[in-house]
Design an enzyme around this catalytic site. Structure first.
Site, PDB file in Angstrom:
ATOM      1  CD  GLU A 114      54.382  70.004 -96.145  1.00 30.43           C
ATOM      2  OE1 GLU A 114      55.303  70.433 -96.996  1.00 30.43           O
ATOM      3  OE2 GLU A 114      54.533  70.428 -95.038  1.00 30.43           O
ATOM      4  CD  GLU A 134      59.432  68.044 -96.052  1.00 31.16           C
ATOM      5  OE1 GLU A 134      59.584  66.855 -95.818  1.00 31.16           O
ATOM      6  OE2 GLU A 134      58.559  68.385 -96.736  1.00 31.16           O
TER       7      GLU A 134
END
Ligand code: 3HC
Length: 693
Positions: A114, A134
């Site tokens: 990210e 994740e």
């Protein structure tokens, strides 16, 4: 590099200038997780770049083994996680008025990817890996990842990455647009050169503003993707929320998409599955640690491995070493068995290659490490020898006796036994300290679990070597003590006993299996028996019928391989309930005077799953397992216990140990004489404690 500035000593983030490029360097071993200090350091560094007119571009890079491997999972659930939150940090990076280049090596994972996505450009080494794991922690990328990734890499790619959590290689990343430039050699100078190239390009390319990749997919991309992965996602909450979040990227403006992402992220974060999966992340890593090992113990050097037996197990075990580039000498009794074993290994590799997961050259390379032989003496130069022969104490002792004579001094002698007493094997030879159990699970080239069985006399360095080697061949090794069945198979026993008794009392194989599958297991006890072979451990006398299993074996119902076992199978191995089996069960019940009744699903849970927890507690109190979490690792990796329930011991903690005890007490009478309570379980329940901290 020149013009080095002093970095603040306490921050893991330092900055230095090279010409007009500000290099922002993270040094937060071991994996540069984005803990609070790193996040604060990144924000300060961008502030520094903004404030300094002489800075024209920024490079974000990491020292050590990897680029940021994600948010710091140990901060989850603590106040730190809310300070200088990652979504704000990545926005600050993207909104920097000067171009930011992410220089990626190792693994850019989760929050790390990210950060890279928020940077204006991404440069990577070809060896780098990029991913959003994740989902494996029961979450979704929560710092804009589900919104930026489809905008940069395309919707289908983002879906796959987010919902499966599997990383992609840098080359793949380059092909899908995630990486702007692949560079060889030293990363940082290349990244700085790139930053200099793009320093004046305006407007800055911001991932959040892109729209061009959002339409390069079919209208039914989400539906198709979910359908394709239905089996894989069964029972899990996170994959579908990942899909929802990526869908939001396509359907909503970015600003609304990130709000949706946050909402879904918080929903997952507060659920039990995320807690279980995060617990399991650390459990897996803890399993590799040996309690009480002295600091000065060093592993033995393993350059060559010997395997005795080229059957299914021996072949599978060998493949692990071949794939890791470790030469294997494999010994068989006759040429035909040897050829067959080597042929199967090659076929397995070729099947992997045909799926594109290996090149033809890699197949040849792996097979090139194999030395098949009929000569037992060829094992003399091996550093580790694993026997994978018939499960019989006399046979194993005979083999170890021969090894004792020919193995070089210091060679580790391992048995792949799944039940037998390692101490008895060890004490039959002159070097018991060199003996260890290495229990692989079938198919041994696929299953991740490795039980490393420590005998009473196993030397610490032998244990350490087996554990480290396990990791080297990409297994998840867990230390187990000596007992019948070690950790995993021992816990199977009470489950199997109660499951079989339940059949006589009125449950059907379908009902017992359904309860297990609904719980999240890949299959129930009877489906598993049919797959493995109902005849395993059978005495082979068709006239000696003492239980349902004997009766099935006597009429050739040995499981899937015979087209019949507890179920009937068609030519595509699809099971249907068997009236023959039902009749056998009813006849047996009658003969034994067992009164048949309706069995509730809850009773099945209590008698087959709660009993496993009880056995796990005994394993713990006897010191067979080092810690409760190791038992969970064994069950998730060895038997497909649903990771979203953490493993049997974590699951028991979530159910409450008193509830487990109450359930077992309800069933105690029916389970006699096979069942007895674990004192540890009773004590912990009485004190309101858990197995975990
Ligand atoms: N947070 C905290 N600790 C971490 C961590 C993380 N993200 N990743 C790894 N660690 C720790 C491990 O617990 C281990 O600690 P230990 O030495 O005390 O046992 C140590 O770092 C080394 O880890 P490994 O043993 O796993 O090292 P490997 O070299 O085998 O693997 C890796 C390195 C591939 C980076 C692997 O550690 C990994 O996959 N890490 C997890 C990555 C991940 O899940 N990232 C996403 C986090 S969630 C997120 O980013 C949310 C965001 O979207 C908001």
């Amino acid at each position: 590099m020149t013009d080095v500035r002093d970095a603040p000593t306490t921050s893991p983030i330092s900055t230095r200038k090279h010409g007009d490029v500000l290099i922002v360097l993270s040094n937060n071993p071991p994996v540069n997780a984005l803990g609070l200090a790193v996040r604060q350091g990144l924000v300060a560094a961008i502030g520094e770049a903004e404030a300094d007119d002489s800075v024209k571009a920024v490079v974000i890079a990491c020292e050590g083994q990897t680029f940021f491997a994600g948010a710091d999972v140990s901060e989850f659930g603590t106040p730190k996680a809310f300070e200088q939150p990652l979504p704000t940090v990545v926005d600050i990076i993207e909104n920097c008025s000067k171009p930011v280049v992410a220089a990626i090596h190792g693994t850019a994972l989760g929050g790390g990817l990210e950060v890279a996505l928020a940077s204006h450009y991404r440069v990577a080494l070809p060896t780098a890996k990029l991913g959003t794991p994740e989902v494996k922690l029961g979450l979704l990328p929560g710092a804009g990842g589900t919104q930026r990734l489809p905008r940069v890499a395309g919707v289908r790619k983002a879906l796959e990455m987010c919902a499966t959590g599997n990383p992609i290689g840098a080359k793949d990343g380059f092909d899908c647009g995630l990486i702007d430039r692949l560079v060889e050699g030293e990363l940082l100078p290349h990244a700085v050169a790139y930053a200099e190239e793009v320093r004046d390009v305006r407007p800055l390319p911001k991932s959040s503003e892109r729209q061009d990749r959002l339409n390069d997919c079919t209208a039914d991309v989400f539906e198709t993707f979910v359908k394709e992965n239905g089996r894989k996602f069964r029972g899990f909450e996170a994959p579908l929320k990942n899909v929802e979040a990526v869908k939001a990227a396509c359907e909503k403006p970015y600003a609304e998409g990130v709000i949706e992402e946050r909402k879904l992220f918080m929903e997952l974060m507060s659920g039990t599955q995320a807690k279980a999966q995060q617990y399991f992340f650390f459990a897996e890593r803890k399993a590799n640690k040996i309690e009480g090992l002295a600091d000065d113990v060093r592993p033995r050097d393993i350059k060559k491995v010997g395997v005795i037996g080229a059957g299914t197990m021996g072949g599978g075990i060998s493949m692990n070493f071949l794939s890791a580039g470790i030469p294997v000498t494999i010994v068989e009794m006759n040429q035909e068995a040897l050829d067959r074993g080597a042929g199967i290994m090659r076929k397995n590799y070729e099947a992997t290659a045909s799926k594109g997961r290996m090149t033809a050259q890699q197949v040849e390379q792996a097979m090139g490490y194999l030395q098949p032989t009929l000569d037992f003496a060829a094992l003399a130069d091996c550093d580790l020898i694993i026997e994978a022969v018939y499960e019989n104490m006399d046979v194993k002792k005979e083999i170890f006796g021969r090894l004792d004579k020919i193995a070089k001094p210091g060679a580790i002698l391992a048995s792949n036994t799944s039940y037998l007493d390692i101490n008895e094997i060890a004490s039959s030879i002159s070097r018991p300290g060199d003996v260890v159990g290495m229990h692989f699970f079938s198919p041994a080239n696929v299953m991740k679990l490795l039980e490393v069985v420590r005998g009473d006399k196993t030397s610490p360095d032998v244990l350490l070597t087996a554990m480290q080697l396990g990791k080297r061949i990409k297994k998840v090794p867990v230390v187990a003590g000596v007992c019948h069945g070690f950790i995993g198979n021992r816990m199977l026993m009470p489950r199997q006993i109660e499951a079989t008794k339940l059949l006589l009392e009125g449950a059907s194989p379908e009902q017992v299996d359904r309860v297990h599958v609904e719980f999240g297991m890949p299959m129930g006890p009877f489906q598993m028996a049919d797959l493995a072979g109902v005849d395993i451990g059978w005495h082979r006398d068709p006239n000696r019928i003492e239980n349902v299993r004997d009766a099935l074996c006597a009429i050739d119902r040995w499981g899937q391989k015979k087209g019949a076992g507890f179920y009937d199978y068609d030519e595509k191995r699809r099971p249907t309930p068997s009236p023959v089996v039902q009749q056998i069960i009813e006849d047996f019940a009658k003969k034994q005077g067992v009164e048949r009744r309706e069995i509730s699903d809850q009773e099945i849970v209590e008698r087959t799953l709660y009993t496993m927890v009880n056995e796990g507690a005994k394993i713990l109190e006897e010191g067979i397992a080092q810690r409760a979490s190791d038992i969970d690792v064994v069950w998730v990796y060895g038997y497909g216990w649903p990771v979203y329930r953490g493993g049997p011991m974590f699951w028991a903690d979530t159910e409450g140990l008193q509830a487990i005890v109450d359930g077992l007490k309800r069933q105690e009478e029916r389970m006699k004489p096979d069942f007895s309570f674990s004192q540890l379980l009773l004590d912990k329940a009485a004190k309101g404690e858990k197995f975990g901290k």
